[in-house]
Design a protein around this motif. Sequence first.
Motif, PDB file in Angstrom:
ATOM      1  N   GLY A 109       0.816  -1.207   0.000  1.00 50.12           N
ATOM      2  CA  GLY A 109       0.000   0.000   0.000  1.00 50.12           C
ATOM      3  C   GLY A 109       0.848   1.254   0.000  1.00 50.12           C
ATOM      4  N   ARG A 110       1.959   1.227   0.730  1.00 47.73           N
ATOM      5  CA  ARG A 110       2.844   2.398   0.777  1.00 47.73           C
ATOM      6  C   ARG A 110       3.462   2.662  -0.589  1.00 47.73           C
ATOM      7  NH1 ARG A 110       8.147   3.716   1.571  1.00 47.73           N
ATOM      8  NH2 ARG A 110       8.502   5.706   2.640  1.00 47.73           N
ATOM      9  N   ASP A 111       3.871   1.607  -1.297  1.00 47.33           N
ATOM     10  CA  ASP A 111       4.440   1.801  -2.633  1.00 47.33           C
ATOM     11  C   ASP A 111       3.385   2.315  -3.608  1.00 47.33           C
ATOM     12  OD1 ASP A 111       7.021   1.158  -2.017  1.00 47.33           O
ATOM     13  OD2 ASP A 111       6.865  -0.949  -2.598  1.00 47.33           O
ATOM     14  N   GLU A 112       2.136   1.852  -3.458  1.00 46.07           N
ATOM     15  CA  GLU A 112       1.066   2.395  -4.295  1.00 46.07           C
ATOM     16  C   GLU A 112       0.932   3.901  -4.058  1.00 46.07           C
ATOM     17  OE1 GLU A 112      -2.672   0.416  -4.089  1.00 46.07           O
ATOM     18  OE2 GLU A 112      -1.836  -1.576  -4.433  1.00 46.07           O
ATOM     19  N   ALA A 113       0.997   4.316  -2.800  1.00 47.35           N
ATOM     20  CA  ALA A 113       0.904   5.743  -2.485  1.00 47.35           C
ATOM     21  C   ALA A 113       2.073   6.515  -3.089  1.00 47.35           C
ATOM     22  CB  ALA A 113       0.854   5.940  -0.972  1.00 47.35           C
ATOM     23  N   PHE A 117       1.762   9.317  -6.027  1.00 50.42           N
ATOM     24  CA  PHE A 117       2.297  10.664  -5.777  1.00 50.42           C
ATOM     25  C   PHE A 117       3.229  11.086  -6.911  1.00 50.42           C
ATOM     26  CE2 PHE A 117       5.303  13.725  -4.135  1.00 50.42           C
ATOM     27  CZ  PHE A 117       4.519  14.589  -3.374  1.00 50.42           C
ATOM     28  N   LEU A 118       4.096  10.172  -7.363  1.00 53.88           N
ATOM     29  CA  LEU A 118       4.999  10.473  -8.473  1.00 53.88           C
ATOM     30  C   LEU A 118       4.217  10.878  -9.719  1.00 53.88           C
ATOM     31  CD1 LEU A 118       7.786  10.446  -9.870  1.00 53.88           C
ATOM     32  CD2 LEU A 118       7.474   7.988 -10.246  1.00 53.88           C
ATOM     33  N   ALA A 119       3.087  10.183  -9.993  1.00 55.96           N
ATOM     34  CA  ALA A 119       2.256  10.523 -11.148  1.00 55.96           C
ATOM     35  C   ALA A 119       1.663  11.916 -11.002  1.00 55.96           C
ATOM     36  CB  ALA A 119       1.139   9.492 -11.302  1.00 55.96           C
ATOM     37  N   ALA A 120       1.177  12.231  -9.809  1.00 50.58           N
ATOM     38  CA  ALA A 120       0.596  13.559  -9.578  1.00 50.58           C
ATOM     39  C   ALA A 120       1.656  14.647  -9.722  1.00 50.58           C
ATOM     40  CB  ALA A 120      -0.051  13.617  -8.198  1.00 50.58           C
ATOM     41  N   ARG A 208      -1.068  22.067  -2.005  1.00 52.77           N
ATOM     42  CA  ARG A 208      -2.089  21.851  -3.027  1.00 52.77           C
ATOM     43  C   ARG A 208      -2.682  20.461  -2.856  1.00 52.77           C
ATOM     44  NH1 ARG A 208      -1.763  23.322  -9.441  1.00 52.77           N
ATOM     45  NH2 ARG A 208      -3.909  22.722  -9.957  1.00 52.77           N
ATOM     46  N   PRO A 209      -3.935  20.355  -2.431  1.00 53.55           N
ATOM     47  CA  PRO A 209      -4.564  19.043  -2.290  1.00 53.55           C
ATOM     48  C   PRO A 209      -5.003  18.521  -3.660  1.00 53.55           C
ATOM     49  CG  PRO A 209      -5.617  20.709  -0.887  1.00 53.55           C
ATOM     50  CD  PRO A 209      -4.801  21.425  -1.907  1.00 53.55           C
ATOM     51  N   VAL A 210      -4.641  17.278  -3.960  1.00 52.15           N
ATOM     52  CA  VAL A 210      -5.060  16.642  -5.212  1.00 52.15           C
ATOM     53  C   VAL A 210      -5.557  15.241  -4.896  1.00 52.15           C
ATOM     54  CG1 VAL A 210      -3.404  17.971  -6.581  1.00 52.15           C
ATOM     55  CG2 VAL A 210      -2.761  15.712  -5.754  1.00 52.15           C
ATOM     56  N   ALA A 211      -6.433  14.741  -5.750  1.00 49.70           N
ATOM     57  CA  ALA A 211      -6.997  13.407  -5.551  1.00 49.70           C
ATOM     58  C   ALA A 211      -7.033  12.660  -6.864  1.00 49.70           C
ATOM     59  CB  ALA A 211      -8.402  13.509  -4.960  1.00 49.70           C
ATOM     60  N   THR A 212      -6.809  11.362  -6.801  1.00 50.96           N
ATOM     61  CA  THR A 212      -6.908  10.508  -7.976  1.00 50.96           C
ATOM     62  C   THR A 212      -7.915   9.407  -7.680  1.00 50.96           C
ATOM     63  OG1 THR A 212      -5.197   8.941  -7.314  1.00 50.96           O
ATOM     64  CG2 THR A 212      -4.457  10.929  -8.425  1.00 50.96           C
ATOM     65  N   SER A 213      -8.163   8.563  -8.639  1.00 49.74           N
ATOM     66  CA  SER A 213      -9.038   7.385  -8.551  1.00 49.74           C
ATOM     67  C   SER A 213     -10.400   7.675  -9.141  1.00 49.74           C
ATOM     68  CB  SER A 213      -9.204   6.867  -7.112  1.00 49.74           C
ATOM     69  OG  SER A 213     -10.097   7.682  -6.369  1.00 49.74           O
ATOM     70  N   LYS A 214     -11.048   6.579  -9.571  1.00 51.46           N
ATOM     71  CA  LYS A 214     -12.387   6.684 -10.140  1.00 51.46           C
ATOM     72  C   LYS A 214     -13.392   7.183  -9.110  1.00 51.46           C
ATOM     73  CE  LYS A 214     -11.842   5.342 -14.400  1.00 51.46           C
ATOM     74  NZ  LYS A 214     -12.096   6.247 -15.539  1.00 51.46           N
ATOM     75  N   THR A 215     -13.195   6.824  -7.845  1.00 42.88           N
ATOM     76  CA  THR A 215     -14.125   7.277  -6.816  1.00 42.88           C
ATOM     77  C   THR A 215     -14.142   8.795  -6.739  1.00 42.88           C
ATOM     78  OG1 THR A 215     -13.906   5.260  -5.505  1.00 42.88           O
ATOM     79  CG2 THR A 215     -14.649   7.243  -4.352  1.00 42.88           C
ATOM     80  N   PHE A 216     -12.980   9.404  -6.615  1.00 44.71           N
ATOM     81  CA  PHE A 216     -12.917  10.867  -6.555  1.00 44.71           C
ATOM     82  C   PHE A 216     -13.405  11.492  -7.866  1.00 44.71           C
ATOM     83  CE2 PHE A 216      -9.954  10.760  -2.836  1.00 44.71           C
ATOM     84  CZ  PHE A 216     -10.588  11.717  -2.066  1.00 44.71           C
ATOM     85  N   ALA A 297      -2.636   8.452 -12.222  1.00 43.03           N
ATOM     86  CA  ALA A 297      -2.613   7.725 -10.959  1.00 43.03           C
ATOM     87  C   ALA A 297      -1.504   6.676 -11.009  1.00 43.03           C
ATOM     88  CB  ALA A 297      -3.977   7.118 -10.658  1.00 43.03           C
ATOM     89  N   ILE A 298      -1.745   5.518 -10.402  1.00 44.96           N
ATOM     90  CA  ILE A 298      -0.654   4.570 -10.209  1.00 44.96           C
ATOM     91  C   ILE A 298      -0.098   4.027 -11.521  1.00 44.96           C
ATOM     92  CG2 ILE A 298      -2.211   2.604  -9.887  1.00 44.96           C
ATOM     93  CD1 ILE A 298      -0.136   1.609  -7.771  1.00 44.96           C
ATOM     94  N   ARG A 299      -0.944   3.788 -12.524  1.00 44.19           N
ATOM     95  CA  ARG A 299      -0.414   3.291 -13.804  1.00 44.19           C
ATOM     96  C   ARG A 299       0.593   4.282 -14.367  1.00 44.19           C
ATOM     97  NH1 ARG A 299      -5.716   1.853 -13.920  1.00 44.19           N
ATOM     98  NH2 ARG A 299      -6.311   3.815 -14.895  1.00 44.19           N
ATOM     99  N   GLU A 300       0.225   5.564 -14.332  1.00 41.69           N
ATOM    100  CA  GLU A 300       1.139   6.585 -14.853  1.00 41.69           C
ATOM    101  C   GLU A 300       2.375   6.725 -13.967  1.00 41.69           C
ATOM    102  OE1 GLU A 300      -2.749   7.001 -16.652  1.00 41.69           O
ATOM    103  OE2 GLU A 300      -2.168   6.935 -14.529  1.00 41.69           O
TER     104      GLU A 300
END
Length: 344
Positions: A109-113, A117-120, A208-216, A297-300
Amino acid sequence: MRIGVLDVGSNSAHLKVTDLSVGAPPDPVTTVKRPTQLAEAINADGAVEREAIDRLVASVGEAVRAAAAHDVEELVTFATSAVRDATNQQEIVARVAAATGVRLGFLSGRDEARLTFLAARAWYGWSAGRLLLADIGGGSLEIAHGEGQEPVLALSLPLGAGRLTRAHLPGDPPSRKHLKRLRRRVYRRLNEASAQVMPGLEGERPVRPVATSKTFTQLARLTGAPKRKVGPYARRVLELERLREQIPVLAGKRASSRAKLRGLSHPRAPQILAGAIVAEALMTTLEIDRVDICPWAIREGLIMRRLQAMSDPAAADDETARLTQAVPAARIRPPLSPVPTLSA
């Protein structure tokens, strides 16, 4: 170099094919997305049901055939928490490998985060300053913040929309009692996490708050953000007050009726209420009035990590290397038609 990143998530298997060249931005070729619907097929023992495994295997197979048809040179394949945390994880991995030739890997989970973050950071650039990232997946919530390419803090919490729906929101629609219990649970967990997050957000420099994912993304569309077809460069924002207005609307509807609301998809309709509760609690706890919706997000993030390694071999890391494999030989059926990409 042409690479494919295959993300096997709780709702879909999503392949993104991209051309990479040193000194140039990633050039998207195509995406292929097929349903897995794992979020709705995890039993009380934590195992993914056999029918859902069959669906997952078929979806991965379609993605592999598409990768072969598009001459992908490297395939980066990983599964998120729905498979990673399943009690029959090994069975799922073995079945996918036997049927498709793909070796499913996992990220913590930490690596996913960190990768999200790198993508953002790549999307917004250095001018964005300090970033605070949030990502609500099917099984977990990722939070990260920092000023550089790597976050100074990266957390993963078991507050995914699918996980919470299964465990805490029985009924369609759920009862007020269950909603109150879930809300208390989410706030309690986020209040604990805020003790780690908030100190890093202090200081004179803005965050700067940013959010990814289909939910957001779907919550932002529900509250008035531009449609998907407008493209990735249109600014999309989720505002806390507008989100709060929509939670009672979602809570009062069956999943089938939620799917008819603006921006909500049928596969995510059952879990969007839990996702909205997590988003609202997160923004309230971290004192955020609005978040920008990041299309990457994570793919990018994995794509950017591979691009970094092309220009600087020292940037290569184990997390990406162990997920990378050659594309297995295409098997039997031709790929289904890819969907147009909207990612930059």
